[in-house]
Structures are given as structure tokens and as C-alpha cells.
Design a protein around this motif. Structure first.
Motif, mmCIF file in Angstrom:
data_model
loop_
_atom_site.group_PDB
_atom_site.id
_atom_site.type_symbol
_atom_site.label_atom_id
_atom_site.label_comp_id
_atom_site.label_asym_id
_atom_site.label_seq_id
_atom_site.Cartn_x
_atom_site.Cartn_y
_atom_site.Cartn_z
ATOM 1 N N ILE A 1 29.896 44.311 43.862
ATOM 2 C CA ILE A 1 30.820 43.677 43.100
ATOM 3 C C ILE A 1 31.727 45.172 42.406
ATOM 4 O O ILE A 1 32.406 45.737 43.198
ATOM 5 C CB ILE A 1 32.140 42.858 44.354
ATOM 6 N N PRO B 1 31.201 48.374 45.113
ATOM 7 C CA PRO B 1 31.679 47.851 45.895
ATOM 8 C C PRO B 1 30.850 47.938 47.549
ATOM 9 O O PRO B 1 31.295 47.029 48.597
ATOM 10 C CB PRO B 1 33.283 47.477 45.735
ATOM 11 N N GLY C 1 29.594 43.915 50.921
ATOM 12 C CA GLY C 1 30.575 43.468 51.537
ATOM 13 C C GLY C 1 31.391 42.060 50.818
ATOM 14 O O GLY C 1 30.564 41.153 51.028
ATOM 15 N N TYR C 2 32.556 42.312 51.004
ATOM 16 C CA TYR C 2 32.874 40.927 51.127
ATOM 17 C C TYR C 2 32.457 39.243 52.565
ATOM 18 O O TYR C 2 32.048 38.491 52.084
ATOM 19 C CB TYR C 2 34.220 40.282 51.231
ATOM 20 N N LEU D 1 32.722 29.750 49.068
ATOM 21 C CA LEU D 1 34.490 29.733 47.462
ATOM 22 C C LEU D 1 33.785 30.224 46.451
ATOM 23 O O LEU D 1 34.368 31.135 46.181
ATOM 24 C CB LEU D 1 35.011 28.653 48.092
ATOM 25 N N LEU E 1 32.971 33.614 45.974
ATOM 26 C CA LEU E 1 33.841 35.066 46.510
ATOM 27 C C LEU E 1 35.398 34.572 45.579
ATOM 28 O O LEU E 1 35.300 35.863 45.347
ATOM 29 C CB LEU E 1 34.540 33.764 47.777
ATOM 30 N N PHE E 2 34.471 33.748 44.623
ATOM 31 C CA PHE E 2 35.951 33.647 43.582
ATOM 32 C C PHE E 2 34.840 34.902 43.003
ATOM 33 O O PHE E 2 35.719 35.268 41.617
ATOM 34 C CB PHE E 2 35.945 32.262 43.015
ATOM 35 N N SER F 1 32.953 37.017 43.281
ATOM 36 C CA SER F 1 33.454 38.392 43.625
ATOM 37 C C SER F 1 34.948 39.107 43.206
ATOM 38 O O SER F 1 34.890 40.031 42.510
ATOM 39 C CB SER F 1 33.584 38.375 45.314
ATOM 40 N N LEU F 2 36.219 38.127 43.123
ATOM 41 C CA LEU F 2 37.388 37.699 43.012
ATOM 42 C C LEU F 2 37.319 38.633 41.678
ATOM 43 O O LEU F 2 37.683 39.658 40.862
ATOM 44 C CB LEU F 2 38.316 36.753 42.992
ATOM 45 N N ALA G 1 36.394 41.993 40.710
ATOM 46 C CA ALA G 1 37.202 43.266 41.818
ATOM 47 C C ALA G 1 38.391 43.114 40.333
ATOM 48 O O ALA G 1 38.857 44.924 40.898
ATOM 49 C CB ALA G 1 38.288 42.543 43.160
ATOM 50 N N TYR G 2 38.523 42.167 40.088
ATOM 51 C CA TYR G 2 39.209 42.637 38.941
ATOM 52 C C TYR G 2 39.728 42.989 37.649
ATOM 53 O O TYR G 2 40.429 43.887 37.315
ATOM 54 C CB TYR G 2 39.784 40.521 38.486
#
Lengths: 284, 171
Positions: B52, B56, B60-61, B84, B87-88, B90-91, B94-95
Motif C-alpha cells: 500500500i 498501491p 486494492g483496499y 478492520l 484496513l487500519f 492500510s490507512l 496511505a497516510y
């Protein structure tokens, strides 16, 4: 100061909401969806349970198929390591054979005596449990959970809480049942709690899984005197398990009283799920 | 024919990280060793965080979400717990990608601590409060520690893979 806060806000917002060329969903939507699924799964509604059961059956089958290369490599490794060990084992067995020959005559006498005593006591030689044999299809050890998945479920009469035996010894209990599959929580799992009785003195305790190979014995009586010949059986006090199922031998390790299990949690291939008891030996 | 073969090769190379992620989630692939109980690591976190962050378009998410759900089913966790958690991770990735201009192994490695902490905290919080399953905090700590320690090794492997296969495919 406010500029750096703005930068943080922009970067987080962008990370949550931005969708690239290959990203069909934003992270924000997927996080909300996951939370919704989590909440739905925790509601314990019947339709959700049925849906999860169908999903479990499907995923377990795919998982079993996709795990075949790992199982094959593991079996090959075992095959070769067994062959390497065979020479040493042969030497050891020869010396054991000599000592066993010496004890043969003694055993013959004991066998005859035992037969006579059995005739007197009229003890049933058949298994006391009515069981159904199931194959372990998934044996995935997570760092925190120790459980295996069997290829039989409610269609074979398996119900929640049923004890599971491996070579006649307790290996765990059923904690999840689907139509064609079920999950066994092994004795060494962190969540496993079994009321047990220790022979020969009859002390009662709780067998607590520790995530390690040998579970701990807790809540023992204060004056408990440990002996390496102490054997552990189910007490049946929970009203779920039948009493008198062999579990293991008491050992003292790492300043704790533990149980060396008779069934090896890492070597389960076929197991017997106890569906009923034929004879209540305890009542005899 | 050559164009079709090149397209097929490109698809294979670009999908391999995703295949590995799903395979780890669905199969009996262990990242824990019984004889040295404390040694376990979360390979899924490493794969998700690296791809990611660095490319990315590979992961994919939606696939990260599906991998999480698959992991929950196989390990009998409440549905959505791993999703969850992933995904966090991934967050955070991404940040970091949006906030940093030049990244290196060391910047990725140290920002990975935040991803592990958030991912595993969320996992622990959900399991502790919404599930009957017990969880050893020590095991989770060791898992986080070894995931962090092993990150550079996997970073190098993925970086070599990316340079050899994916960059060449993009040329």
C-alpha cells in the motif's frame, strides 16, 4: 502549529477518501463496511448464523484444498526424517526387546490373572463411548488460538460441546458446528477449561490451556502432593463431558504443575467425536 | 503472440503479492513455531503495509478487506476483526505515502511501528470487548515485536522483486 495540523488533516482525509485508478472503494467505506459486518456478526441473529455457517463450510473446503501443498511437503519431510531415525531406533528397540523378553513370562502370568478377574467383575471390553470418526481438514495454528477443523458437522450428528478423542484420549471439544464441518478447541488452547480428577487420590482441579504444549493444572487442593504417577481424567463436573476420559500425566515444569497430554495436539489426523455413552461405568 | 505473453507475464507479476496475501490467510501456512512459542509474526501486516505504501496499484483496499474476512473465517474470529485491523494498517500506509516526499527503508520501518500498534491494538480491543475468546497480551506483544524486527528483511525482498519484475514490466 496550525499549518502542521492542517497538513495532518489533509493527509488523513486524502488517505481515507482518495481512490486511485485501481482502487474501487475508499478506505473510509471499507472501514464502515467492516464495522457493520462485525456488529452484524455479534448480534447472534439466526439468519446471520446460518449465513456464517454456509460461509465457513465453503471457506474451510477451499482452505483444505489450498493447504494440500503444505501438507504434502510436511508429510515428505516426516517421511525422510523417520527413515533417518530408523537406524537409531532399531538399536534402541533391540535393547528394549531383550528386556521385554525377560518380562514376558511375568506378563503371561499377569494376563491370565487379569482374565480371571475380568470374568469375575464382568467388565465390558468394548469401548464405552459411541463415537463418530472425523478427519482433520484444517490445522492452522494462529499465534493465539489452537483449534482444528473437522470434515463432519451437524449432518453427522455432531453437536456443540461434544468431547473429541484421539487414540482414545481426550484431545478437545467441539466449539463450532456447521452442516459439513466443525471446529475443535484443543486442550492446550488459551480458552480451554476442563474440570478434571486426579488419580489415585481423587483430587479435583481445572485443566487450563496455556497456549503451550502442556496445559496447567489449577485450583488444586492446598495439601496436594504431586507424584509423577498421577493420572488426569475428566471429572464430568461441568455436566458437558463424560467422566473418566483419560487426558494425561501430571508433570512439574517451570515451577508449575502441568499435564503431559496423551494426545499430541500437533499430530491429529483422524479423531473420534463422542456422540453418546454406551455404558456408564461410574454408575456400575 | 508476444504481446499476449507480455500481458500475461505482467498480470502474473503484479498479482503475485495479492495471491501470497490470500494464500497466507486461507491456507495452513504458519507464521508461528510451536517449539519456540514466542516466535510468531504477522506476515499479512508486512505485505499490506509495504505494497500500500510503495505501490498501491498492486493491492486494492477491497482485496485487503476480503483477505481480512477470509482470515476471520479460517481462524474462527468474529467477522470483520482482521478486516478492520488490516484496513487500519492500510490507512497508516496511505497516510505515510501522502505525507512523505522521500521514503527509505528506515522511514518505512519506523512508521511501521504506528501501523503495528494501531492494527494490533484494534485487534486486542475487539477481541477483548466483543468476543469470548481469550487473548494473551504477551503473545500479542511478541508477535508485534517480531513483525517489527522482520520488516526490513521482507522490505528488501519486496524491493528487489519490485525492481526486477514490476519496474521492468512497467518499462
Amino acid at each position: 502549529m496550525s499549518t502542521s495540523r492542517d497538513d495532518f488533516g489533509i493527509a488523513i482525509r486524502s488517505a481515507l477518501l482518495q481512490r486511485g485508478a485501481k482502487q474501487k472503494f475508499s478506505l473510509f467505506v471499507l472501514i464502515l463496511l467492516s464495522a457493520f459486518i462485525f456488529a452484524l456478526d455479534n448480534t447472534n441473529l439466526k439468519p446471520i448464523k446460518i449465513l456464517r455457517s454456509i460461509l465457513n463450510d465453503g471457506v474451510y473446503r477451499i482452505s483444505a484444498i489450498s493447504s494440500s501443498p503444505i501438507k504434502f511437503s510436511s508429510a515428505t519431510k516426516n517421511f525422510f526424517s523417520n527413515h533417518i531415525l530408523v537406524y537409531n531406533e532399531n538399536k534402541k528397540l533391540r535393547s528394549e526387546l531383550n528386556s521385554l523378553k525377560e518380562r514376558k513370562f511375568e506378563n503371561l502370568y499377569l494376563e491370565t490373572e487379569n482374565k480371571k478377574l475380568q470374568e469375575i467383575l464382568n467388565i465390558e471390553k468394548e469401548s464405552v463411548f459411541q463415537t463418530t470418526t472425523a478427519k482433520v481438514i484444517i490445522d492452522k495454528n494462529s499465534p493465539y488460538l489452537n483449534s482444528v477443523v473437522l470434515n463432519k458437522g451437524t449432518s453427522a450428528g455432531i453437536k456443540l460441546g461434544m468431547p473429541v478423542l484421539s487414540n482414545g484420549y481426550l484431545a478437545g471439544r467441539i466449539v463450532e458446528v456447521n452442516f459439513f464441518s466443525s471446529r475443535v478447541l484443543l486442550l492446550n488452547d488459551l480458552n480451554s477449561r476442563i474440570p478434571v480428577v486426579i488419580s489415585p487420590n481423587g483430587s479435583q482441579a481445572i485443566l487450563l490451556g496455556s497456549g503451550k504444549k502442556k496445559p496447567n493444572l489449577e485450583y488444586l487442593p492446598e495439601n496436594f502432593e504431586m507424584n509423577e504417577t498421577n493420572l488426569v481424567f475428566t471429572s464430568g463436573k461441568d455436566g458437558v463431558f463424560y467422566d473418566g476420559i483419560s487426558i494425561g500425566q501430571v508433570v512439574f515444569e517451570d515451577d508449575k504443575i502441568k499435564v503431559d497430554l496423551f494426545s499430541d495436539p500437533n499430530q491429529l489426523l483422524f479423531v473420534n467425536v463422542v456422540v453418546d455413552k454406551i455404558i456408564d461405568i461410574g454408575g456400575k | 503472440m508476444a504481446i499476449i505473453f507480455k500481458g500475461f507475464k505482467e498480470t502474473i507479476f503484479r498479482t503475485l503479492p495479492l495471491i501470497v496475501l490470500f494464500y497466507i490467510c486461507i491456507s495452513e501456512f504458519h507464521t508461528q513455531f510451536f517449539y519456540w512459542k514466542i516466535f510468531s509474526f504477522n506476515l499479512q501486516f508486512i505485505i499490506i503495509y509495504y505494497w500500500i505504501l510503495r505501490d498501491p496499484s498492486i493491492l486494492g483496499y477491497g482485496f485487503v478487506f476480503l483477505a481480512g474476512l477470509t482470515n476471520d473465517v479460517v481462524l474462527n474470529l468474529p467477522l470483520g476483526t482482521s478486516a478492520l485491523s488490516y484496513l487500519f494498517v492500510s490507512l497508516v500506509a496511505a497516510y505515510v505515502r501522502n505525507a512523505t516526499v522521500r521514503s527509505s527503508l528506515f522511514t518505512d520501518w519506523f512508521t511501521f511501528i504506528i501501523a503495528i500498534l494501531i492494527g494490533n491494538f484494534l485487534y486486542y480491543f475487539l477481541m477483548n470487548n466483543f468476543s469470548d475468546l481469550g487473548l494473551s497480551y504477551t503473545d500479542l506483544f511478541y508477535n508485534s515485536l517480531f513483525t517489527f524486527i522482520l520488516f526490513p528483511a521482507f522490505w528488501l525482498i519486496f524491493d528487489i522483486y519490485k525492481k526486477i519484475f514490476i519496474s521492468r514490466v512497467n518499462d
